[in-house]
Each structure stands twice: as C-alpha cells, then as structure tokens.
Design an enzyme around this catalytic site. Structure first.
Site, PDB file in Angstrom:
ATOM      1  N   ASP A 125       0.780  -1.157  -0.144  1.00  0.00           N
ATOM      2  CA  ASP A 125       0.012   0.026  -0.068  1.00  0.00           C
ATOM      3  C   ASP A 125       0.900   1.233   0.136  1.00  0.00           C
ATOM      4  O   ASP A 125       0.363   2.375   0.507  1.00  0.00           O
ATOM      5  CB  ASP A 125      -0.933  -0.063   1.248  1.00  0.00           C
ATOM      6  CG  ASP A 125      -1.808  -1.093   1.095  1.00  0.00           C
ATOM      7  OD1 ASP A 125      -2.555  -1.612   0.275  1.00  0.00           O
ATOM      8  OD2 ASP A 125      -1.685  -1.805   2.500  1.00  0.00           O
ATOM      9  N   LYS A 141       2.777   1.947  -5.286  1.00  0.00           N
ATOM     10  CA  LYS A 141       3.411   1.370  -6.049  1.00  0.00           C
ATOM     11  C   LYS A 141       2.510   1.821  -7.516  1.00  0.00           C
ATOM     12  O   LYS A 141       3.168   1.838  -8.564  1.00  0.00           O
ATOM     13  CB  LYS A 141       3.321  -0.346  -6.363  1.00  0.00           C
ATOM     14  CG  LYS A 141       4.327  -0.323  -5.109  1.00  0.00           C
ATOM     15  CD  LYS A 141       4.771  -1.875  -4.851  1.00  0.00           C
ATOM     16  CE  LYS A 141       3.530  -2.495  -4.438  1.00  0.00           C
ATOM     17  NZ  LYS A 141       2.702  -2.223  -3.074  1.00  0.00           N
ATOM     18  N   LYS A 161       0.467   4.092  -8.628  1.00  0.00           N
ATOM     19  CA  LYS A 161       0.757   5.259  -9.023  1.00  0.00           C
ATOM     20  C   LYS A 161       2.109   5.613  -9.675  1.00  0.00           C
ATOM     21  O   LYS A 161       2.137   5.872 -10.648  1.00  0.00           O
ATOM     22  CB  LYS A 161       0.578   6.290  -8.042  1.00  0.00           C
ATOM     23  CG  LYS A 161       0.608   7.987  -8.466  1.00  0.00           C
ATOM     24  CD  LYS A 161       0.972   9.048  -7.330  1.00  0.00           C
ATOM     25  CE  LYS A 161       1.499  10.240  -8.286  1.00  0.00           C
ATOM     26  NZ  LYS A 161       1.889  11.292  -7.407  1.00  0.00           N
ATOM     27  N   GLY A 178      -3.946  -4.357  -4.439  1.00  0.00           N
ATOM     28  CA  GLY A 178      -4.885  -3.105  -4.942  1.00  0.00           C
ATOM     29  C   GLY A 178      -4.096  -2.023  -5.223  1.00  0.00           C
ATOM     30  O   GLY A 178      -3.349  -1.432  -4.531  1.00  0.00           O
ATOM     31  N   HIS A 179      -4.017  -1.534  -6.595  1.00  0.00           N
ATOM     32  CA  HIS A 179      -3.139  -0.213  -6.987  1.00  0.00           C
ATOM     33  C   HIS A 179      -3.982   0.585  -7.600  1.00  0.00           C
ATOM     34  O   HIS A 179      -4.840   0.384  -8.360  1.00  0.00           O
ATOM     35  CB  HIS A 179      -2.295  -0.846  -8.151  1.00  0.00           C
ATOM     36  CG  HIS A 179      -1.200  -1.710  -7.678  1.00  0.00           C
ATOM     37  ND1 HIS A 179      -0.350  -2.357  -8.493  1.00  0.00           N
ATOM     38  CD2 HIS A 179      -0.944  -2.274  -6.353  1.00  0.00           C
ATOM     39  CE1 HIS A 179       0.525  -3.132  -7.838  1.00  0.00           C
ATOM     40  NE2 HIS A 179       0.197  -3.127  -6.528  1.00  0.00           N
ATOM     41  N   THR A 180      -4.069   1.791  -6.857  1.00  0.00           N
ATOM     42  CA  THR A 180      -4.995   2.806  -7.055  1.00  0.00           C
ATOM     43  C   THR A 180      -4.322   4.059  -7.998  1.00  0.00           C
ATOM     44  O   THR A 180      -3.214   4.308  -7.720  1.00  0.00           O
ATOM     45  CB  THR A 180      -5.481   3.754  -5.670  1.00  0.00           C
ATOM     46  OG1 THR A 180      -6.099   2.529  -5.012  1.00  0.00           O
ATOM     47  CG2 THR A 180      -6.505   4.678  -6.077  1.00  0.00           C
ATOM     48  N   THR A 191      -6.826 -11.845   2.852  1.00  0.00           N
ATOM     49  CA  THR A 191      -7.799 -11.173   2.225  1.00  0.00           C
ATOM     50  C   THR A 191      -8.702 -12.163   1.883  1.00  0.00           C
ATOM     51  O   THR A 191      -9.856 -11.549   1.373  1.00  0.00           O
ATOM     52  CB  THR A 191      -7.244 -10.501   0.964  1.00  0.00           C
ATOM     53  OG1 THR A 191      -6.649 -11.427   0.181  1.00  0.00           O
ATOM     54  CG2 THR A 191      -6.137  -9.301   1.430  1.00  0.00           C
ATOM     55  N   GLN A 240       2.140  -6.194  -3.131  1.00  0.00           N
ATOM     56  CA  GLN A 240       2.338  -6.246  -2.008  1.00  0.00           C
ATOM     57  C   GLN A 240       3.709  -5.435  -1.412  1.00  0.00           C
ATOM     58  O   GLN A 240       4.136  -4.488  -2.137  1.00  0.00           O
ATOM     59  CB  GLN A 240       2.441  -7.669  -1.258  1.00  0.00           C
ATOM     60  CG  GLN A 240       0.988  -8.435  -0.905  1.00  0.00           C
ATOM     61  CD  GLN A 240       0.734  -8.906  -2.417  1.00  0.00           C
ATOM     62  OE1 GLN A 240       1.264  -9.432  -3.014  1.00  0.00           O
ATOM     63  NE2 GLN A 240      -0.465  -8.575  -2.741  1.00  0.00           N
ATOM     64  N   ARG A 262      -6.339   0.567   7.769  1.00  0.00           N
ATOM     65  CA  ARG A 262      -4.913   0.095   7.730  1.00  0.00           C
ATOM     66  C   ARG A 262      -4.600   0.536   9.076  1.00  0.00           C
ATOM     67  O   ARG A 262      -4.773   1.630   9.619  1.00  0.00           O
ATOM     68  CB  ARG A 262      -4.232   0.831   6.687  1.00  0.00           C
ATOM     69  CG  ARG A 262      -4.560   0.196   5.137  1.00  0.00           C
ATOM     70  CD  ARG A 262      -3.718   0.840   4.103  1.00  0.00           C
ATOM     71  NE  ARG A 262      -4.230   0.328   2.599  1.00  0.00           N
ATOM     72  CZ  ARG A 262      -4.324   1.197   1.743  1.00  0.00           C
ATOM     73  NH1 ARG A 262      -4.140   2.494   1.764  1.00  0.00           N
ATOM     74  NH2 ARG A 262      -4.763   0.841   0.439  1.00  0.00           N
ATOM     75  N   ASP A 278       3.107  14.902   1.359  1.00  0.00           N
ATOM     76  CA  ASP A 278       2.230  16.020   1.730  1.00  0.00           C
ATOM     77  C   ASP A 278       1.388  15.727   2.885  1.00  0.00           C
ATOM     78  O   ASP A 278       0.514  16.782   3.638  1.00  0.00           O
ATOM     79  CB  ASP A 278       1.215  16.297   0.562  1.00  0.00           C
ATOM     80  CG  ASP A 278       0.414  14.809   0.038  1.00  0.00           C
ATOM     81  OD1 ASP A 278       1.445  13.844  -0.347  1.00  0.00           O
ATOM     82  OD2 ASP A 278      -0.656  15.031  -0.064  1.00  0.00           O
TER      83      ASP A 278
END
Length: 420
Positions: free
Chosen positions: A12, A15, A17, A39-41, A127, A198, A283, A311
C-alpha cells in the site's frame, strides 16, 4: 532497460501510481507476483482506477502489459476488472497477455483460504482471495497453469464445478496466453517496467514470516516471475510512504498507540485515505520505520527510493520517525527475524520540524520547504539510499523526479575519456 518497482514496506505504498507515472517511458509493463489480493490505485485527471491484477501501465493506450509467471490469476475477477476498464473508456483488447506459466485460482480456494486462516491459532489476516491456497497447491505441484489448459490428462484431474469454471474461461484465457520468456527476449532492447505486489516486508522469505503473503514480493521475484535472469535487471526502485501502514495481523513496531496516539492515527489514516483498495479495511498506521526501510533496501539491492504521501505532514508542527528499537532494554538497529522480538520492540523516535505549508504545487526538490528537505536528507543518510522520486499528491502530475531510472547513462558512462 529493465526497471523493477517494489514496495519497500508492508504494501500500500503507492506502487500503482508510481508504475503508472514511469510507464510513460516504458514500452511494456509486467506484473510479476501476487494476484487479486493486491490493490493499486491510480488517479488521472481526477478519475480513480482501482486495479488488482492488471498491470498499472494499462491506462496508456500504447502500452502492452503482461501478467507474469509468478502471479496467481483469478479469471472471474480478472475479466470483471477488464470489463471495468472497458466501461471507463480503456481499450485493453490486444494489449493484455498472461504468462503460460501463471497459475489459476479456483473459486473453492477462496473459502478454503478463509477457513484455513480462521482455524489458525495465530491468524494471518488473509484477504480471503484464495491466494495462499493457490500458492500452496503450486508448491504441492497440484495447481493448474495456463500452459495446462490444453493438456487433457491434466484437466481430467478436475471435475464438477471446478471443471465447469475452467471451461467457462478457457477460450478467453488461451487467447491471452503467451510464452513470457520468449517475449522478454524479443523485447530485450526495449524499456520494460516490472511491477511488484504487496511489499518487501511481506515477502515469503525475507518478510515477517509467517505474517506474510505467499508470493515473492522481493525484487528478486521480478526475475523468477517474469522469465528473465538476475543480470537482466538494470534498476530497482523501492516505494515507501512518509509513514508506516500495515493491513492484517503481524508485528508493526512503530504502530500508533490507540490510547495515547489515537488522534494522530485518525489524522494520518483519514488524510492519507488509508483504507484497503481490495478489502476496504482500515489500515494500521504508525511512524515511519527507518530500521525496516534500511533492511528492505539492503535485502532487495534497492538503487533508489520513491517517497510517497509526503504531503500528509503538511499541517503538522512536528513529525517523528523510528531510528532504532528498544528490545528487552537493549537498543537494536537491525531488523530482527524473530516475531517475539518484533512484538516487544518499542520505537526509538527522532523528531523533525514540520513545514506547515502545502507541498501540492512542488515540482522539484528545490521547491520543497527547508524542513521537508531535511526530512528527506535524513532518510537518505540513514538508509544509505537516494530518494530519486517524490510524490506530493494522488494525481499523476503531482510527482517529480530527482534521478530518472530510465536514464541509462550510468551504465555506459558519461564524459569518460577515450583510453585508446
């Protein structure tokens, strides 16, 4: 150039992005480990994409992506994901391929995964996507690969709902099946980006075993999972957040104390949107663990680090990071393999002054406020690894490069004298 991107913490880290950002200069993107548990956002022009099995480079219309041999593939989830992309205007057909050595997840493995974890004295916090069962079947040499889909004797080992499920997706999978080793050799002179899943601390061998994933989330997994040799890896990037998070059970020495640090935990979790892309679980959050990060750099030969979520600290007067552990009254600066030792570890924290201004518009290291620079400088000094890329927001363009992994001048030398 073959560039590998791994998570340098417990997953998390952002990666997805970073792979999406670097994919602009790549011609092919290969995912080498994990499955639908990842899960890659990615956020592009305000639009969010949540990817689980498809490599993050798919959002570029001119890129070809591959699901590697080290992955375990859930066909149903994969085709649902591809449909989601199509519904959002991403034309994936003819651009997504799967290694013939990748293994398949069967539906029954999901419940088996949950049941096995529930029966453990010390649950892992899986999961429940059938990942562990599939990797276990693979190790037992009873799993099903894409290469086996036209092997009648192997298919005869399956019956009932399993065989019905396999046959449902067989034709589609065969259309996407490729010899990945042959493809990687064919593209050996191209820019290829290898995407991990991961994080380093969840690797089956070098992570916090047994509280790990079942696949190779280390940098070496890019070789075993993509059909190339170790010498073919040119550059390794490790992505980490400016703080620490973890999903599921297992040790986390720098985790915020809910009683004394609950407000800080809520601030970091909510500001950083620290909820699982795959599970939606909140998390666990904590201080940046520099002891663990340095270990990840060493065990994965990380050439350069990628700092994300910097940020998140914009509004804070002061920030802290862990520089050692206190275990049984002794100060420890190396990351232990022992779970009891990690469970007893108390973080030794170093304080840094905050910068009290937004970093969103920064597009170079020079534009960062002095206190933010000092924080980055200390991370580099402690880990003995440069921070080559910094992310200051979720959007693709809220990123800047200090050291370009695609710049291969360091391989051939630059400005060297002719010795002839």
């Amino acid at each position: 150039m073959n560039v590998v991107v791994i998570g340098a913490q417990w997953g998390d880290e952002g990666k997805g992005k970073i792979v999406d950002y670097l994919a602009e200069k790549a011609e092919h993107v290969v995912r080498y480990a994990g499955g639908p548990n990842a899960g890659h956002t990615i956020v592009v022009d305000g639009k969010q994409f949540a990817l689980h099995q498809v490599p993050s480079g798919i959002l570029y219309s001119d890129k070809t992506v591959f699901l590697g041999a080290g992955m375990v593939i859930d066909p149903e989830a994969l085709f649902n994901e591809l449909q989601m992309l199509k519904d959002n205007g991403v034309n994936w057909e003819g651009r997504v391929f799967i290694s013939d050595r990748a293994h398949l997840i069967l539906p029954k493995y999901r419940q088996m995964d949950k049941d096995r974890d529930a029966a453990r004295k010390r649950p892992i916090g899986t999961t429940g996507r059938g990942i562990g069962i599939t990797y276990a079947e693979k190790a037992e040499r009873d799993s099903l690969r894409l290469a086996d889909l036209d092997w009648d004797e192997k298919l005869a080992d399956f019956d009932g709902e399993d065989l019905e499920y396999i046959n449902k997706y067989k034709a589609q999978l065969l259309k996407m099946r490729v010899d990945l080793t042959a493809k990687m050799y064919e593209y050996r002179d191209k820019n290829i980006l290898f995407e991990g899943a991961q994080g380093a601390l969840l690797d089956i061998d070098s992570g916090t075993y047994p509280y790990v994933s079942s696949g190779a989330s280390c940098s070496a997994g890019a070789a075993t999972g993509c059909g190339i040799g170790p010498h073919d890896i040119d550059y390794i990037l490790g992505v980490f957040k400016a703080y620490e998070t973890r999903v599921g059970n297992g040790p986390m020495p720098t985790e915020f104390n809910n009683e004394s640090e609950g407000e800080l935990c809520d601030y970091v979790r909510n500001t950083g949107r620290e909820y699982g892309v795959t599970t939606g679980r909140a998390r666990r959050c904590g201080y940046l663990d520099l002891v663990a990060l340095r270990y990840a750099c060493r065990v994965n030969s990380i050439d350069s680090l990628v700092l994300t979520h910097l940020d998140i600290y914009d509004a804070m007067d002061e920030i802290e990071a862990c520089v050692a552990y206190e275990i049984d009254g002794k100060e420890v600066t190396d990351f232990p393999a022992s779970i009891p030792a990690l469970n007893k570890a108390k973080p030794v924290l170093k304080k840094f002054k905050g910068w009290k201004q937004s970093l969103k518009e920064c597009r170079s290291f020079e534009e960062l406020p002095e206190n933010a620079k000092n924080y980055v400088d200390f991370i580099e000094e402690f880990t003995e690894t440069p921070v080559g890329i910094i992310s200051v927001g979720y959007e693709r363009n809220e990123t800047f490069i200090r050291e370009d992994p695609w710049d291969d001048s360091w391989i051939y030398g630059e400005g060297e004298e002719d010795n002839e």
